[in-house]
Design a protein around this motif. Sequence first.
Motif, PDB file in Angstrom:
ATOM      1  N   CYS A 152      17.813   7.381   3.044  1.00  0.00           N
ATOM      2  CA  CYS A 152      17.595   7.827   1.571  1.00  0.00           C
ATOM      3  C   CYS A 152      17.408   9.329   1.897  1.00  0.00           C
ATOM      4  O   CYS A 152      16.535   9.707   2.400  1.00  0.00           O
ATOM      5  N   LYS A 153      18.392   9.990   1.384  1.00  0.00           N
ATOM      6  CA  LYS A 153      18.684  11.524   1.558  1.00  0.00           C
ATOM      7  C   LYS A 153      18.499  12.157   0.257  1.00  0.00           C
ATOM      8  O   LYS A 153      18.844  11.687  -0.937  1.00  0.00           O
ATOM      9  N   GLY A 200       9.080   3.581  13.671  1.00  0.00           N
ATOM     10  CA  GLY A 200       9.977   2.657  13.185  1.00  0.00           C
ATOM     11  C   GLY A 200       9.802   1.923  11.720  1.00  0.00           C
ATOM     12  O   GLY A 200      10.350   1.070  11.602  1.00  0.00           O
ATOM     13  N   THR A 201       9.198   2.853  10.709  1.00  0.00           N
ATOM     14  CA  THR A 201       8.589   2.382   9.582  1.00  0.00           C
ATOM     15  C   THR A 201      10.252   1.946   8.971  1.00  0.00           C
ATOM     16  O   THR A 201      10.450   0.867   8.038  1.00  0.00           O
ATOM     17  N   ARG A 202      10.904   2.992   8.732  1.00  0.00           N
ATOM     18  CA  ARG A 202      12.225   2.962   7.755  1.00  0.00           C
ATOM     19  C   ARG A 202      12.954   1.999   7.871  1.00  0.00           C
ATOM     20  O   ARG A 202      13.467   1.148   6.948  1.00  0.00           O
ATOM     21  N   TRP A 247       9.605   7.914  -2.705  1.00  0.00           N
ATOM     22  CA  TRP A 247      10.144   6.774  -2.405  1.00  0.00           C
ATOM     23  C   TRP A 247      10.923   6.365  -1.242  1.00  0.00           C
ATOM     24  O   TRP A 247      11.415   5.284  -1.108  1.00  0.00           O
ATOM     25  N   GLU A 248      11.348   7.290  -0.586  1.00  0.00           N
ATOM     26  CA  GLU A 248      12.147   7.238   0.770  1.00  0.00           C
ATOM     27  C   GLU A 248      11.810   5.950   1.488  1.00  0.00           C
ATOM     28  O   GLU A 248      12.851   5.053   1.920  1.00  0.00           O
ATOM     29  N   ILE A 249      10.579   5.783   1.948  1.00  0.00           N
ATOM     30  CA  ILE A 249      10.251   4.950   2.969  1.00  0.00           C
ATOM     31  C   ILE A 249      10.011   3.519   2.357  1.00  0.00           C
ATOM     32  O   ILE A 249      10.709   2.559   3.059  1.00  0.00           O
ATOM     33  N   PRO A 250       9.419   3.475   1.267  1.00  0.00           N
ATOM     34  CA  PRO A 250       9.413   2.069   0.806  1.00  0.00           C
ATOM     35  C   PRO A 250      10.629   1.760   0.247  1.00  0.00           C
ATOM     36  O   PRO A 250      10.810   0.355   0.415  1.00  0.00           O
ATOM     37  N   ALA A 251      11.523   2.488  -0.183  1.00  0.00           N
ATOM     38  CA  ALA A 251      12.939   1.894  -0.609  1.00  0.00           C
ATOM     39  C   ALA A 251      13.481   1.497   0.570  1.00  0.00           C
ATOM     40  O   ALA A 251      14.210   0.228   0.578  1.00  0.00           O
ATOM     41  N   LEU A 252      13.606   2.016   1.636  1.00  0.00           N
ATOM     42  CA  LEU A 252      14.232   1.477   2.966  1.00  0.00           C
ATOM     43  C   LEU A 252      13.628   0.273   3.430  1.00  0.00           C
ATOM     44  O   LEU A 252      14.457  -0.497   3.806  1.00  0.00           O
ATOM     45  N   SER A 253      12.164   0.202   3.614  1.00  0.00           N
ATOM     46  CA  SER A 253      11.336  -0.859   4.066  1.00  0.00           C
ATOM     47  C   SER A 253      11.938  -1.915   3.173  1.00  0.00           C
ATOM     48  O   SER A 253      12.019  -3.128   3.688  1.00  0.00           O
ATOM     49  N   SER A 256       0.614  -1.282   0.067  1.00  0.00           N
ATOM     50  CA  SER A 256      -0.049   0.025  -0.023  1.00  0.00           C
ATOM     51  C   SER A 256       0.860   1.339   0.077  1.00  0.00           C
ATOM     52  O   SER A 256       1.843   1.316   0.762  1.00  0.00           O
ATOM     53  N   LEU A 257       0.322   2.302  -0.622  1.00  0.00           N
ATOM     54  CA  LEU A 257       1.187   3.543  -0.862  1.00  0.00           C
ATOM     55  C   LEU A 257       0.880   4.199   0.536  1.00  0.00           C
ATOM     56  O   LEU A 257       1.858   5.307   0.972  1.00  0.00           O
TER      57      LEU A 257
END
Length: 434
Positions: A388-389, A195-197, A140-146, A23-24
Amino acid sequence: MAVTDIATRTYNHGWRLDPIVRSLLDTDFYKLLMVQMIRDCYPDQRVTFSVINRSKHVRLAEVIDEGELRAQLDHARSIRFSKKELIWLAGNTFYGKTQMFSPDFIDYLTTFRLPEYELKKVDGQYELNFYGPWTHTTMWEIPALSILNELRSRQVTKGQGRFALDVLYARAKAKLWSKVERLRKLDDLRLSDFGTRRRHGFLWQRWCVEAVKEGLGEAFTGTSNVLLAMDSDLEAIGTNAHELPMVAAALANDDNELRWAPYRILDQWRHTYGGNLLIALPDAFGTKAFLRDAPEWVADWTGFRPDSAPPIAAGEEIITWWKQKGQNPKEKLLVFSDAMDVESIEEIHKHFAGRVRISFGWGTNLTNDFVGCTPNGSVDLDPISIVCKVTSVDGRPAVKLSDNPEKATGVASEVERYLRVFGNAGRVRAPVHV
């Protein structure tokens, strides 16, 4: 909500693709808040985000299969916001405010999709970059790290026996519950999940959130994860991130504009949200520099999130600054979120009790603490520090100085320029573990 048997689910991983991001809304709340502002104020800026693995001893490209990584990233690009999710975003109350998101923004989300990515291997690490409009690459930051963190977890647990996995998760659950039991003893505690990332996995984060919700009751104020907030009837927690001052600074045309960039974009933020969500993040270019040059109106804001400085020293510095500005610290809020765990939460809570309002964002040490839990004694599940910066804005290099130089990012020549403008005072080098 039914509790998933995570050990059995992990043991049974064998599908062609078991999506990590489904999910987004499986992102941090501040992303949606920032995108709404970015659309209004910076619709044309093209911003590159890049994944940076600070834990260089973990060679991710030798742990995670490239084909599996591409499959997960491609799947994330195929997801759209569902009608149910958009109705919830449009109709829910956030921070006591109805219609936090405008109808125009909700309409914009109906067709939103994550942009393309660039992936390659370099010296045992993945170089993963996202190019495009800031409105899109930021998401993209959060899903990429997850995805990276969960693929690592899956690889490490692959091939483990059913009972070994059962023991692994039983130990991790007991470890978390022992922390909850200690935190219960703190009067007037306010704590949320950040704690998602860098979570172990989505199912594990969900278990942790449900456990802390039961264990701490009203002391648990919510989660930064929007999907879990919706599914678990929790408050969605978040305001803004380092990327705002980083982008504003990269757009500055001279040193004077650079010095004022962090305040210019916070001014845009406060006008976007009509005086709500007024928590400032002061450390992108150093907290001392931020407080030294801050306009008077910053002192009227609700509070600060001192992110990378030693927390007690940073809190004391901000309290002193408030007093100098004629503010009553007891009416202000400090949000501590950098590598928090039970020991630091206890210490900070005791130190500031009765002097200022405080809350805690509990991140990686909530959702990815398997240290000492593996039956065979392996350390492969120890969390790593991966971020992711923003790395460029309209082709200009972006910089983060941070209160901790170990967290600094940017090309050396630009870092030196920023240090000349903002100064180096108050920056304390410290190891970064999570």
